[in-house]
Structures are given as structure tokens and as C-alpha cells.
Write a protein that holds these residues in place. Structure first.
Motif, PDB file in Angstrom:
ATOM      1  N   GLU A 255      -8.605   2.205   2.977  1.00  0.00           N
ATOM      2  CA  GLU A 255      -7.724   1.123   3.426  1.00  0.00           C
ATOM      3  C   GLU A 255      -6.266   1.563   3.552  1.00  0.00           C
ATOM      4  N   CYS A 256      -5.787   2.349   2.604  1.00  0.00           N
ATOM      5  CA  CYS A 256      -4.357   2.698   2.616  1.00  0.00           C
ATOM      6  C   CYS A 256      -4.094   3.967   3.410  1.00  0.00           C
TER       7      CYS A 256
ATOM      8  N   LYS B  91       5.727   5.890   0.376  1.00  0.00           N
ATOM      9  CA  LYS B  91       5.236   6.961   1.248  1.00  0.00           C
ATOM     10  C   LYS B  91       6.060   7.008   2.531  1.00  0.00           C
TER      11      LYS B  91
ATOM     12  N   SER C  81      -2.880   7.185   0.910  1.00  0.00           N
ATOM     13  CA  SER C  81      -1.666   7.110   0.087  1.00  0.00           C
ATOM     14  C   SER C  81      -1.957   7.030  -1.412  1.00  0.00           C
TER      15      SER C  81
ATOM     16  N   THR D  44      -3.299   4.544  -2.973  1.00  0.00           N
ATOM     17  CA  THR D  44      -2.870   3.240  -3.472  1.00  0.00           C
ATOM     18  C   THR D  44      -3.943   2.158  -3.320  1.00  0.00           C
ATOM     19  N   CYS D  45      -5.177   2.521  -2.943  1.00  0.00           N
ATOM     20  CA  CYS D  45      -6.146   1.436  -2.745  1.00  0.00           C
ATOM     21  C   CYS D  45      -7.510   1.679  -3.400  1.00  0.00           C
TER      22      CYS D  45
ATOM     23  N   LYS E 296      -9.926  -7.823  -5.548  1.00  0.00           N
ATOM     24  CA  LYS E 296     -11.208  -7.110  -5.427  1.00  0.00           C
ATOM     25  C   LYS E 296     -12.227  -7.781  -6.331  1.00  0.00           C
TER      26      LYS E 296
ATOM     27  N   LEU F 114       0.796  -1.230   0.000  1.00  0.00           N
ATOM     28  CA  LEU F 114       0.000   0.000   0.000  1.00  0.00           C
ATOM     29  C   LEU F 114       0.829   1.282   0.000  1.00  0.00           C
TER      30      LEU F 114
END
Lengths: 341, 107
Positions: free
Chosen positions: B39-40, A52, B43, B45-46, A127, A48
Motif C-alpha cells: 500500500e505505501c 519520505k 516506505s 509504513t504499512c 486493520k 504513509l
């Protein structure tokens, strides 16, 4: 694959907390194997937020998810952990006092004296698109992964998505499919440019189809797909197909953890805060997956939990040995284990 | 402080005050807008904090960046005014913003 792998402790989850658990266990002469559903170590840090910044690791003002994972891998190297990536633990059986038999979806079996669940938000799973009535088709005509390419030979395939998974499978399956249609919501792809070019060349040559839109409905019966509706900008198109492969990335789901007979609270595992043991003897839960009064989902909390877990796990792994608390700064025996003395 | 209205898929309406400089996602979480998953944690990214910006507001909010557009590929029922709410910073200009949330964020 049927040979049982014997180890002291099996850690489920190779995120930062699972990795640090290797260190804390290693200092106490406890060997570990790790299983993770992702094909890489690092858990959420890798999946994720690899790039970052993280600002709240004690003593490290700034580090990325990727950087933290790398640093932890260096830190635990002396203890030689074994990784089993791209696998999900499906069952934990208590076969002793305590002794566990753990199995994965890849058919591996482990025998260990303690199990540490460091599974974060659960397992990363594909997903599932919210197409009405999709459930009966799943694993029959709708697949979120390709296990055997041969299963798709001679079929009319619908691949959905715009990333590398969708493009890679488009290119791999196109030669054996009867006809392949790639569906994506826009005429722009985030996958590798080389794959995009190859796909566009196949479309230009008439060897496959590209439809811009989103899948809005499925047709068929008893799990056997016959067609899908694709909602484009102005119209709904009907595409005949035998199988659909949606690739929309991953999301965290609790997964099999819920079936292991653990006391849970809102999808989190209840633990004793002195040992981070669950209601089952020898079965521990550390990191984001556990809950207790005052719990904070912070990596630093998971590190603390790993240290305390290791103290209790020592009782099960080395019941005949007395545990003497030592510091890495001063203990020659610990420094030898770390390879620095 | 600017006010933001979230209209959830089930009809639940939340009109809340948003802190300047925070994001539309963070404001939703602070105010228990249940259909924002995030969820992220912001960021990008999700794609589990999708919102459909009200059409009258889309010009003010603006289109997604290239990075966000790529993440929108992994969301569902994406519309021309869809955005990831973690990528919308709260400014004075957004006072009165209306966003709708989808029924499903991929989990």
C-alpha cells in the motif's frame, strides 16, 4: 450538529489533490469545505510517507510528504478553507439541479452545489485481524475505536497491539475495567516510552496483565465475547474477556464511495477527462480515486485534474457569471484573491 | 539475475528473475504476485507486503531492522522468519530465495 453547513463545494479528502483543489476553486471565487477521515491533513502524504522524499513534483526536485502538505496549506491559506477532520462522508444525496446534501458519520450535514471526491485510495480504516469467526463480534464485543469510555466500565478487556493507540487506551481504560490484559506479539513496544513505563508499572503492581503472543481464536456466542486464545511462543493461553480492542494501524478501503451510484471500474470512479465529472452531474472525482484511459496515479496528474474540475464546477456554483481564463502571473484580480496585489 | 520463488497462500508458485538492487516487494509487483499489496509503495509504513522467508534462507536474508520490526507489529500472523518484502534488497546472495506470502495483508 443538526444545522446544515452551506458551502459552494464540498471536497472529500484532504490529501495533496484535495488541498490543491481549494486553490483552483478559490481562484474562481468558489469556497470549499473539506472532510477527511484522518485527524490530520495530507492524506497518504501524512499517513504513509511523511518523511519520505517525493522527487516528481514539477519544479520541486525533492520534498517530503510532510513538506508538500505544509507547502500546500500555505498556498491555499488565502482561500480560507474549512476542515472537518476525523469524519467520514457516508451519504451524498442529490437534492437539486445540481445541489447536494452530504452527511458525515459525525452527524454533520452540508449543502453544496458540487462535490469533489479526492479520496485517494479510499478511506483509512482500522486493520481487522484475520481471527477466524471475528465478524459476528465486531461492533458488539470487538471494537476498533473507543467512542464512549463508559461502555467499558467493569468489563474484562483485551487490548491488542504495541503502538500508541494500544498503550493510550490501555492506560485510559485500566482504571475503569474489571481487568485489563494487553496482548502484543513481542515484549517491546513502539509507543511513547512514557506510556510504556506506565503500563509496565501497572503490570508490576498487579493492576493489569501483559501477555506476549497473537490472538488466534475467540469464544462466545451471538456476538458476546467470553474468552480469547492467545498463541504464545510455546503454548496457547486462554484469557476470559468481555471485549477486545485491536489496534493494528490503518489500511485504505474504498468505503462508502461504492454506494453513491457512480460508474466504477475496479473500485475506481470513471470520469470525463475534459471536466473530471463523474456520471453524475456536479459530482467530480480527482486524484488516485478516478480512472480514465492513460490514467497515472501521480500527484501531478491530480493537480491537473483539480484545475480542469474547477472550470466546470464554476458553471454550477456561479451559473450567471462568465468565466474568463486568467494567469496568476498577470491578473490583478487573481493576485488580489491571493492577497499579493 | 537472481531468481526468487514466491509461494502464495493458495499454493500458486512464481519463480521469477529479480533485478539486482530492486526489492523483493518490487519484484513481486512486477510479476503479479497478487498477495503482496504494498500500500505505501515501499516506505516501510504499512506492513502490507509481509512474507515468511523460507527457514533455510533466513540466515542469508537476515533479521529486520528496528524500524521494520515496529511495522511488523501492525501485520498479522507474524512468524520468527517474517519480513516486510520492501525492506529486502535483491543481491546475488539471494539467488534461489524462497518466500511464502500470507492469506491476508490487513486489507
Amino acid at each position: 450538529m443538526s444545522d446544515t453547513i452551506k458551502t459552494d463545494v464540498l471536497i472529500i479528502g484532504a490529501g495533496p489533490v484535495g488541498l490543491f483543489a481549494v486553490f483552483e476553486l478559490g481562484l474562481l471565487d468558489i469556497k470549499a469545505h473539506l472532510v477527511d477521515i484522518l485527524d490530520k491533513v495530507g492524506g497518504q502524504c501524512a499517513e504513509l510517507y511523511p518523511e519520505k522524499p517525493i522527487y516528481d513534483i514539477p519544479g520541486i526536485p525533492l520534498i517530503t510528504g510532510h513538506g508538500l502538505t505544509e507547502a500546500l496549506m500555505r498556498q491555499i491559506k488565502p482561500f480560507g478553507p474549512t476542515f472537518h477532520l476525523g469524519e467520514m462522508v457516508t451519504a451524498i444525496e442529490n437534492i437539486g439541479d445540481p445541489l447536494f446534501r452530504v452527511t458525515t458519520d459525525a452527524g454533520k450535514t452540508f449543502e453544496c452545489k458540487a462535490v469533489v471526491i479526492a479520496a485517494g485510495g479510499g478511506s483509512f480504516q482500522p486493520k481487522r485481524p484475520p481471527i477466524p469467526g471475528i465478524e459476528p463480534y465486531e461492533e458488539k464485543s470487538v471494537f476498533y475505536a473507543v467512542r464512549k469510555i463508559e461502555n467499558f466500565r467493569g468489563k474484562r478487556l483485551l487490548v491488542v497491539g504495541g503502538g500508541d493507540s494500544a498503550l493510550d487506551w490501555t492506560l485510559n481504560l485500566q482504571p475503569i475495567a474489571k481487568r485489563l490484559t494487553l496482548v502484543h506479539r513481542r515484549d517491546d513496544f513502539r509507543g511513547a516510552p512514557d506510556s510504556v513505563n506506565k503500563m509496565r508499572a501497572l503490570v508490576a503492581a498487579g493492576a493489569m496483565d501483559l501477555k506476549i503472543g497473537q490472538v488466534s481464536g475467540l469464544e462466545g456466542a451471538d456476538g458476546v465475547l467470553t474468552a480469547a486464545s492467545i498463541k504464545g511462543k510455546d503454548a496457547v493461553e486462554h484469557v476470559e474477556c468481555d471485549a477486545m480492542l485491536p489496534f493494528f494501524g490503518l489500511t485504505m478501503k474504498l468505503g462508502p464511495v461504492a454506494d453513491w451510484g457512480l460508474e466504477m471500474d475496479d473500485e475506481l470512479i470513471k470520469v470525463n477527462t475534459g471536466t473530471f465529472e463523474t456520471n453524475k452531474v456536479g459530482l467530480f472525482a480527482i486524484g488516485d480515486i478516478n480512472t480514465y484511459t492513460g490514467k497515472l496515479k501521480l500527484i501531478l496528474s491530480g493537480f491537473h485534474e483539480a484545475a480542469l474540475m474547477a472550470q466546470k464546477a464554476h458553471h454550477y456554483v456561479h451559473p450567471d457569471k462568465r468565466l474568463v481564463f486568467q494567469y496568476t502571473t498577470s491578473s490583478t484580480s487573481l493576485q488580489k484573491k491571493l492577497g499579493v496585489a | 539475475m537472481p531468481k526468487i520463488t514466491y509461494i502464495e497462500h493458495d499454493g500458486a508458485v512464481h519463480t521469477v528473475e529479480a533485478e539486482l538492487g530492486s526489492t523483493v516487494m518490487e519484484t513481486a509487483l512486477r510479476n503479479d504476485v497478487a498477495s503482496i499489496v504494498a500500500e505505501c509503495g515501499g516506505s516501510c509504513t504499512c506492513a502490507t507486503c509481509l512474507v515468511h522467508v523460507d527457514e533455510t534462507w533466513f540466515a542469508v536474508v537476515g533479521p529486520p531492522s528496528a524500524e521494520e520490526e515496529e511495522m511488523l507489529d501492525t501485520a498479522f500472523e507474524v512468524k520468527p522468519t517474517s519480513r516486510l518484502s520492501c525492506q529486502i534488497k535483491v543481491t546475488e546472495a539471494l539467488d534461489g530465495l524462497i518466500v511464502r506470502t500470507p492469506a491476508y495483508q490487513g486489507r
